[in-house]
Design a protein around this motif. Structure first.
Motif, short mmCIF file in Angstrom:
data_model
loop_
_atom_site.label_atom_id
_atom_site.label_comp_id
_atom_site.label_asym_id
_atom_site.label_seq_id
_atom_site.Cartn_x
_atom_site.Cartn_y
_atom_site.Cartn_z
N ALA A 149 25.97 80.22 40.76
CA ALA A 149 25.45 79.50 41.93
C ALA A 149 25.20 80.46 43.09
CB ALA A 149 26.42 78.39 42.33
N ASP A 150 26.15 81.38 43.30
CA ASP A 150 26.01 82.34 44.39
C ASP A 150 24.81 83.26 44.15
OD1 ASP A 150 27.10 83.70 46.83
OD2 ASP A 150 27.34 85.37 45.41
N GLN A 151 24.63 83.72 42.90
CA GLN A 151 23.51 84.61 42.59
C GLN A 151 22.16 83.90 42.73
OE1 GLN A 151 23.99 87.44 39.18
NE2 GLN A 151 25.91 86.32 38.87
N LEU A 152 22.13 82.60 42.42
CA LEU A 152 20.89 81.83 42.55
C LEU A 152 20.67 81.32 43.97
CD1 LEU A 152 20.70 79.70 39.27
CD2 LEU A 152 19.16 81.54 39.98
N GLY A 153 21.68 81.44 44.83
CA GLY A 153 21.55 80.96 46.21
C GLY A 153 21.52 79.45 46.31
N ILE A 154 22.28 78.77 45.43
CA ILE A 154 22.32 77.31 45.44
C ILE A 154 23.76 76.85 45.66
CG2 ILE A 154 20.35 77.14 43.88
CD1 ILE A 154 22.32 76.58 41.59
N ASP A 155 23.92 75.54 45.88
CA ASP A 155 25.25 74.97 46.01
C ASP A 155 25.83 74.68 44.63
OD1 ASP A 155 25.16 74.99 48.81
OD2 ASP A 155 24.17 73.01 48.87
N LEU A 156 27.13 74.78 44.53
CA LEU A 156 27.80 74.44 43.29
C LEU A 156 27.47 73.00 42.90
CD1 LEU A 156 29.74 76.00 41.41
CD2 LEU A 156 31.63 74.85 42.57
N HIS A 157 27.17 72.78 41.64
CA HIS A 157 26.81 71.50 41.05
C HIS A 157 25.35 71.11 41.29
CE1 HIS A 157 30.97 71.03 40.03
NE2 HIS A 157 31.34 71.02 41.30
N ASP A 158 24.56 71.98 41.93
CA ASP A 158 23.11 71.74 41.95
C ASP A 158 22.57 71.87 40.54
OD1 ASP A 158 23.09 71.37 44.66
OD2 ASP A 158 22.03 73.24 45.15
N GLU A 159 21.48 71.17 40.24
CA GLU A 159 20.89 71.24 38.91
C GLU A 159 20.14 72.55 38.71
OE1 GLU A 159 18.45 67.76 38.26
OE2 GLU A 159 19.99 66.95 36.91
N ILE A 160 20.24 73.08 37.50
CA ILE A 160 19.48 74.27 37.10
C ILE A 160 18.97 74.05 35.68
CG2 ILE A 160 20.74 75.90 38.58
CD1 ILE A 160 22.36 76.73 36.10
N VAL A 161 17.97 74.84 35.30
CA VAL A 161 17.52 74.86 33.92
C VAL A 161 18.32 75.95 33.20
CG1 VAL A 161 15.60 75.30 32.34
CG2 VAL A 161 15.20 74.11 34.52
N ILE A 162 18.84 75.61 32.03
CA ILE A 162 19.56 76.58 31.22
C ILE A 162 18.84 76.73 29.89
CG2 ILE A 162 21.70 77.11 29.99
CD1 ILE A 162 23.23 75.66 32.15
N ARG A 163 18.54 77.96 29.55
CA ARG A 163 17.97 78.28 28.24
C ARG A 163 18.94 79.23 27.54
NH1 ARG A 163 13.12 76.48 27.02
NH2 ARG A 163 13.03 77.98 25.29
N ARG A 164 19.29 78.89 26.31
CA ARG A 164 20.30 79.64 25.56
C ARG A 164 19.73 80.06 24.21
NH1 ARG A 164 24.20 78.39 21.67
NH2 ARG A 164 26.26 79.36 21.92
N ARG A 165 20.06 81.29 23.78
CA ARG A 165 19.65 81.77 22.46
C ARG A 165 20.67 82.79 21.98
NH1 ARG A 165 17.78 83.07 27.47
NH2 ARG A 165 17.15 85.23 27.67
N VAL A 166 20.61 83.06 20.71
CA VAL A 166 21.51 84.04 20.09
C VAL A 166 20.66 85.16 19.49
CG1 VAL A 166 23.25 84.46 18.31
CG2 VAL A 166 23.25 82.29 19.58
N PHE A 167 20.94 86.37 19.90
CA PHE A 167 20.25 87.52 19.32
C PHE A 167 21.02 87.99 18.09
CE2 PHE A 167 18.63 87.65 23.66
CZ PHE A 167 17.28 87.80 23.42
N ARG A 168 20.26 88.43 17.09
CA ARG A 168 20.85 88.88 15.83
C ARG A 168 20.28 90.23 15.43
NH1 ARG A 168 23.44 84.78 12.92
NH2 ARG A 168 23.35 82.77 14.01
N LYS A 169 21.09 91.00 14.74
CA LYS A 169 20.63 92.27 14.18
C LYS A 169 21.01 92.29 12.72
CE LYS A 169 20.25 97.13 15.40
NZ LYS A 169 20.70 98.20 16.34
#
Length: 241
Positions: free
Chosen positions: A114-134
């Motif tokens: 939240a601090d890095q994005l400059g938003i308040d805690l519990h504000d909505e954000i988009v989260i995208r998650r993936r797993v890298f493989r080798k």
């Protein structure tokens, strides 16, 4: 014209290896080829090759000479993948892939994000998650935490699966705004249960497993817009290339 030094030659072949132009097991150019290509002495060429060997990029193979080394425990950062994508059109080295792409709209419960994005805690954000493989094995759980204002410009952010092209390129095309990134921040913490499951780390439920974590913050003209959190599997080396 500046003279080519051995570090310049090493950097040239290091990038070719990082970009997958030279794959593990491929023979490196001969000393004669290097001296002719860069117009340098055999001493300079040897120094460059010694540097690559010391860094783990190459190994000597009997009957073949110097070949590109296999580096199964080395994984690049997200920033390095984007730089490779910009150079070559492909973010991956041979044997690397990404799976389990998931998108969601969530309340931000991490004070640091939240601090890095400059938003308040519990504000909505988009989260995208993936797993890298080798070579099929999970290496990194990667989380993109994206400011909600980006969703109005790129609604595809909530699409499931891998986004092509990279969403920041789409954002730039639609807004004309450049996105830059801050230096990567490295730290360590204990992995949570979901991360261990995604990384296929089989340990007792009560086990404490330390992991390397990278944070990279991206900005446009209006402020922070995305934070990457990369969690590396135990025992891996991370390189920024």
């Amino acid at each position: 014209m500046p003279r080519t030094g051995y570090t310049d030659i090493a950097a040239h072949y290091r990038q070719r290896i990082d970009d997958g132009e030279l794959a593990p097991g491929d023979a490196m150019p001969s000393m004669r080829d290097v001296t002719e290509k860069f117009d340098v002495s055999i001493t300079t060429a040897n120094r460059a090759y010694r540097m690559l060997k010391h860094e783990g990029y190459t190994v000597a193979r009997s009957g073949v000479g110097t070949v590109v080394a296999s580096r199964p425990r080395v994984v690049a950062t997200g920033a390095a993948r984007i730089e490779r994508l910009n150079r070559t059109g492909n973010p991956f080295v041979p044997g690397e892939s990404s799976t389990d792409h998931v998108a969601m709209l969530r309340s931000c419960v991490d004070p640091d994000i939240a601090d890095q994005l400059g938003i308040d805690l519990h504000d909505e954000i988009v989260i995208r998650r993936r797993v890298f493989r080798k070579d099929g094995r999970p290496t990194v759980v990667a989380l993109s935490c994206i400011h909600i204002r980006a969703l109005a410009v790129v609604p595809e952010l909530l699409s499931q699966g891998q986004l092509k092209p990279f969403w920041q390129a789409t954002y730039k095309e639609r807004t004309g705004k450049e996105i830059s990134r801050s230096p990567e921040r490295r730290g360590a913490r204990l992995a949570n249960t979901d991360e261990l499951r995604a990384l296929e780390v089989d340990v007792p439920p009560s086990a404490a497993v330390p992991v390397l974590v990278l944070h990279t913050t991206h900005h446009d003209d209006d402020g922070p817009i995305e934070v990457w959190e990369d969690v590396y599997s135990p025992g891996l080396w991370q390189v920024s290339e």
